[in-house]
Design an enzyme around this catalytic site. Structure first.
Site, PDB file in Angstrom:
ATOM      1  N   GLN A  87       1.126  -1.356  -0.571  1.00 47.16           N
ATOM      2  CA  GLN A  87      -0.004   0.147  -0.356  1.00 47.16           C
ATOM      3  C   GLN A  87       0.933   1.596  -0.422  1.00 47.16           C
ATOM      4  O   GLN A  87       0.016   1.934  -0.617  1.00 47.16           O
ATOM      5  CB  GLN A  87      -1.213   0.348   0.948  1.00 47.16           C
ATOM      6  CG  GLN A  87      -2.159  -1.378   1.024  1.00 47.16           C
ATOM      7  CD  GLN A  87      -2.340  -1.697   2.637  1.00 47.16           C
ATOM      8  OE1 GLN A  87      -3.610  -0.675   3.042  1.00 47.16           O
ATOM      9  NE2 GLN A  87      -1.579  -2.049   3.941  1.00 47.16           N
ATOM     10  N   ASN A  88       2.536   1.169   0.065  1.00 49.76           N
ATOM     11  CA  ASN A  88       3.621   1.900   0.021  1.00 49.76           C
ATOM     12  C   ASN A  88       3.399   2.516  -1.495  1.00 49.76           C
ATOM     13  O   ASN A  88       3.305   1.777  -1.610  1.00 49.76           O
ATOM     14  CB  ASN A  88       4.044   1.480   1.132  1.00 49.76           C
ATOM     15  CG  ASN A  88       4.207   1.401   2.692  1.00 49.76           C
ATOM     16  OD1 ASN A  88       3.143   1.887   3.305  1.00 49.76           O
ATOM     17  ND2 ASN A  88       4.896   0.469   3.381  1.00 49.76           N
ATOM     18  N   HIS A 105      -0.865   1.583  -4.354  1.00 50.33           N
ATOM     19  CA  HIS A 105      -2.121   2.934  -4.147  1.00 50.33           C
ATOM     20  C   HIS A 105      -0.967   3.459  -4.966  1.00 50.33           C
ATOM     21  O   HIS A 105      -0.146   4.612  -4.591  1.00 50.33           O
ATOM     22  CB  HIS A 105      -1.566   2.478  -2.587  1.00 50.33           C
ATOM     23  CG  HIS A 105      -3.163   2.678  -2.179  1.00 50.33           C
ATOM     24  ND1 HIS A 105      -3.555   2.212  -0.748  1.00 50.33           N
ATOM     25  CD2 HIS A 105      -4.491   1.722  -2.416  1.00 50.33           C
ATOM     26  CE1 HIS A 105      -4.733   1.389  -0.464  1.00 50.33           C
ATOM     27  NE2 HIS A 105      -4.766   1.351  -1.396  1.00 50.33           N
TER      28      HIS A 105
HETATM   29  C1  BV8 Z   1     -11.859   2.105  -3.412  1.00 53.18           C
HETATM   30  C2  BV8 Z   1      -1.841   6.273  -1.633  1.00 53.18           C
HETATM   31  C3  BV8 Z   1     -13.489   1.210  -5.472  1.00 53.18           C
HETATM   32  C4  BV8 Z   1      -2.201   7.800  -1.397  1.00 53.18           C
HETATM   33  C5  BV8 Z   1      -4.061   5.677   0.506  1.00 53.18           C
HETATM   34  C6  BV8 Z   1     -16.122   2.856   4.401  1.00 53.18           C
HETATM   35  C7  BV8 Z   1     -16.246   2.022   4.806  1.00 53.18           C
HETATM   36  C8  BV8 Z   1     -15.764   1.205   4.271  1.00 53.18           C
HETATM   37  C9  BV8 Z   1     -14.573   1.520   3.011  1.00 53.18           C
HETATM   38  C10 BV8 Z   1     -15.580   3.230   2.435  1.00 53.18           C
HETATM   39  C11 BV8 Z   1     -16.483   3.526   3.328  1.00 53.18           C
HETATM   40  N1  BV8 Z   1     -15.903   4.475   2.504  1.00 53.18           N
HETATM   41  C12 BV8 Z   1     -15.235   4.966   1.867  1.00 53.18           C
HETATM   42  C13 BV8 Z   1     -14.469   3.989   1.814  1.00 53.18           C
HETATM   43  C14 BV8 Z   1     -13.205   3.313  -0.015  1.00 53.18           C
HETATM   44  C15 BV8 Z   1     -12.260   3.536   1.128  1.00 53.18           C
HETATM   45  C16 BV8 Z   1     -11.680   3.287   2.614  1.00 53.18           C
HETATM   46  O1  BV8 Z   1     -11.186   2.307   2.748  1.00 53.18           O
HETATM   47  N2  BV8 Z   1     -11.551   3.881   3.030  1.00 53.18           N
HETATM   48  C17 BV8 Z   1     -11.335   3.862   5.179  1.00 53.18           C
HETATM   49  C18 BV8 Z   1     -11.117   5.609   4.978  1.00 53.18           C
HETATM   50  C19 BV8 Z   1     -12.841   3.892   5.608  1.00 53.18           C
HETATM   51  N3  BV8 Z   1     -11.223   3.017  -0.277  1.00 53.18           N
HETATM   52  C20 BV8 Z   1     -10.727   3.950  -1.202  1.00 53.18           C
HETATM   53  O2  BV8 Z   1     -11.638   4.976  -1.814  1.00 53.18           O
HETATM   54  C21 BV8 Z   1     -10.248   3.059  -1.952  1.00 53.18           C
HETATM   55  N4  BV8 Z   1     -10.436   2.673  -3.433  1.00 53.18           N
HETATM   56  O3  BV8 Z   1     -12.611   1.457  -2.319  1.00 53.18           O
HETATM   57  O4  BV8 Z   1     -12.373   1.987  -4.739  1.00 53.18           O
HETATM   58  C22 BV8 Z   1     -13.662   0.124  -4.846  1.00 53.18           C
HETATM   59  C23 BV8 Z   1     -13.001  -0.992  -4.159  1.00 53.18           C
HETATM   60  C24 BV8 Z   1     -12.988  -1.982  -4.867  1.00 53.18           C
HETATM   61  C25 BV8 Z   1     -11.620  -2.443  -6.293  1.00 53.18           C
HETATM   62  C26 BV8 Z   1     -12.457  -1.713  -7.913  1.00 53.18           C
HETATM   63  C27 BV8 Z   1     -12.904  -0.508  -6.673  1.00 53.18           C
HETATM   64  C28 BV8 Z   1      -8.363   3.110  -2.206  1.00 53.18           C
HETATM   65  C29 BV8 Z   1      -8.251   3.757  -1.181  1.00 53.18           C
HETATM   66  C30 BV8 Z   1      -6.389   4.164  -1.372  1.00 53.18           C
HETATM   67  C31 BV8 Z   1      -6.292   5.710  -0.563  1.00 53.18           C
HETATM   68  N5  BV8 Z   1      -4.795   5.720  -0.681  1.00 53.18           N
HETATM   69  N6  BV8 Z   1      -2.460   5.849  -0.229  1.00 53.18           N
HETATM   70  C32 BV8 Z   1      -1.361   8.180  -0.464  1.00 53.18           C
HETATM   71  O5  BV8 Z   1      -0.487   7.516  -0.153  1.00 53.18           O
HETATM   72  O6  BV8 Z   1      -0.626   9.471   0.457  1.00 53.18           O
HETATM   73  S1  BV8 Z   1      -4.468   4.767   1.744  1.00 53.18           S
HETATM   74  C33 BV8 Z   1      -2.715   5.280   3.158  1.00 53.18           C
HETATM   75  O7  BV8 Z   1      -3.539   4.842   3.878  1.00 53.18           O
HETATM   76  C34 BV8 Z   1      -2.484   3.901   2.709  1.00 53.18           C
HETATM   77  O8  BV8 Z   1      -2.156   3.832   1.183  1.00 53.18           O
HETATM   78  C35 BV8 Z   1      -3.078   2.695   2.854  1.00 53.18           C
HETATM   79  O9  BV8 Z   1      -3.424   2.336   2.211  1.00 53.18           O
HETATM   80  C36 BV8 Z   1      -3.695   3.744   4.447  1.00 53.18           C
HETATM   81  C37 BV8 Z   1      -3.314   3.030   5.579  1.00 53.18           C
HETATM   82  O10 BV8 Z   1      -2.435   3.249   5.522  1.00 53.18           O
HETATM   83  P1  BV8 Z   1      -1.615   2.206   6.349  1.00 53.18           P
HETATM   84  O11 BV8 Z   1      -0.620   2.069   5.459  1.00 53.18           O
HETATM   85  O12 BV8 Z   1      -1.564   1.238   6.850  1.00 53.18           O
HETATM   86  O13 BV8 Z   1      -0.733   3.074   7.689  1.00 53.18           O
HETATM   87  P2  BV8 Z   1      -1.211   2.814   8.846  1.00 53.18           P
HETATM   88  O14 BV8 Z   1      -0.934   4.124   9.385  1.00 53.18           O
HETATM   89  O15 BV8 Z   1      -2.693   3.182   8.953  1.00 53.18           O
HETATM   90  O16 BV8 Z   1      -1.227   1.972   9.653  1.00 53.18           O
HETATM   91  C38 BV8 Z   1       0.512   2.303  10.322  1.00 53.18           C
HETATM   92  C39 BV8 Z   1       0.610   0.690  11.091  1.00 53.18           C
HETATM   93  O17 BV8 Z   1       1.646   0.123  11.117  1.00 53.18           O
HETATM   94  C40 BV8 Z   1      -0.147   0.758  12.690  1.00 53.18           C
HETATM   95  O18 BV8 Z   1      -0.883  -0.715  12.430  1.00 53.18           O
HETATM   96  C41 BV8 Z   1       1.240   0.215  13.514  1.00 53.18           C
HETATM   97  O19 BV8 Z   1       0.777  -0.220  14.388  1.00 53.18           O
HETATM   98  C42 BV8 Z   1       2.243  -0.034  12.761  1.00 53.18           C
HETATM   99  N7  BV8 Z   1       3.415  -0.128  13.185  1.00 53.18           N
HETATM  100  C43 BV8 Z   1       3.880   1.424  12.895  1.00 53.18           C
HETATM  101  N8  BV8 Z   1       5.591   1.282  13.397  1.00 53.18           N
HETATM  102  C44 BV8 Z   1       5.597  -0.712  13.022  1.00 53.18           C
HETATM  103  C45 BV8 Z   1       4.143  -0.573  12.986  1.00 53.18           C
HETATM  104  N9  BV8 Z   1       4.850  -2.570  12.370  1.00 53.18           N
HETATM  105  C46 BV8 Z   1       5.418  -2.738  12.314  1.00 53.18           C
HETATM  106  N10 BV8 Z   1       6.863  -2.520  12.835  1.00 53.18           N
HETATM  107  C47 BV8 Z   1       7.234  -0.688  12.759  1.00 53.18           C
HETATM  108  N11 BV8 Z   1       8.008  -0.265  13.426  1.00 53.18           N
END
Ligand code: BV8
Ligand code: ZN
Length: 229
Positions: A87-88, A105
């Protein structure tokens, strides 16, 4: 053994790349709606360009960590039996030695032409970029998938998730779909599911096995088990 690995921002955290939702996460100072949606880009392209230009520039000052390098070793051991989905949008998997990375992504080091869909490698700022070399339109945008846009490689991902024997999720909060839903498909198709994350993710209940701690420690240990087990 067929394996699918899904990574998120947590795998790059120890390399110094800020995650999205941790205390110093990227989204602070920016509401996600202000920078990671097509509407935001239409409304205020300069702010969105500056957000991604800063992240692209920051790539020069970070290095892959042992977790990235362990996944490259896994690719060398499994070849085509491994699908690495991230996803990165950073390039740390590639710089850590992985050669086949599916950036669902998008990627910081690429520009997309909104007019003709041409993609071109890009390392400098996109603010003030020249017109698209392929079609001449002044329409270059970050090659990233924003909220509301369709993730890349979904067919290849769904095929691999349906066939894999092991599905491993590393460093992701399980907050964003469809990525957060892959584990449920993998489990439904009979795969063994593993979460390697600093703390239990939002989807931790869907995993048969969960190990918590820093990726730079957990991932090399898990890869060693998988490749010698
Ligand atoms: C889509 C790119 C249709 C840009 C990103 C309501 C309910 C459910 C879903 C939805 C809803 N309303 C809308 C939606 C859909 C929506 C969505 O999911 N919204 C969420 C907010 C509810 N999704 C979309 O719109 C997607 N498109 O659905 O199209 C479709 C569906 C299916 C098939 C065809 C079409 C598009 C989503 C993409 C958005 N773009 N990034 C950019 O990077 O700027 S999202 C971005 O945040 C990232 O790419 C990543 O995907 C996402 C989550 O981030 P994470 O990578 O998980 O990072 P985070 O900080 O959240 O977590 C880090 C984790 O690491 C933590 O758990 C932490 O504890 C851990 N960690 C920290 N340090 C360490 C560690 N682990 C190990 N070691 C460490 N040292
Ligand atoms: Zn073009």
């Amino acid at each position: 053994m067929r394996v699918v690995v899904l990574t998120g921002a947590g795998i790059s955290a120890e390399s110094g790349v800020p995650t999205f939702r941790d205390a110093d996460g990227l989204w602070e100072g920016h509401r996600v709606e202000d920078v990671a949606t097509p509407q935001a880009f239409r409304r205020d392209p300069e702010t969105v360009h500056r957000f991604y230009d800063a992240r692209r520039a920051a790539l020069a000052s970070v290095e892959p960590n042992p977790a990235h390098e362990a996944l490259a070793a896994l690719e060398r051991a499994l070849g085509d039996d491994l699908l690495l989905v991230t996803q990165n949008i950073d390039d740390l998997h590639e710089r850590g030695g992985s050669t086949d990375v599916l950036h669902m992504h998008g990627r910081l080091r690429s520009a997309l032409c909104a007019a003709c869909d041409a993609r071109v490698g890009w390392d400098g700022p996109l603010l003030g970029a020249p017109p698209c070399a392929a079609c001449g339109a002044d329409a270059l945008r970050p090659d990233v998938v924003w909220f509301g846009e369709v993730p890349l490689g979904m067919e290849r991902i769904q095929r691999a998730v349906a066939r894999c024997e092991v599905f491993c999720s590393i460093g992701t909060s399980g907050a964003v779909y469809p990525a957060a839903g892959f584990v449920q498909y993998a489990a439904a198709y009979g795969a063994h599911t593993v979460e390697l994350n600093l703390v239990p993710s939002e989807g931790t209940a869907h995993f048969a096995e969960a190990r918590h701690g820093p990726a730079s420690r957990l991932v090399p240990a898990w890869v060693a088990e998988i490749t010698t087990g």
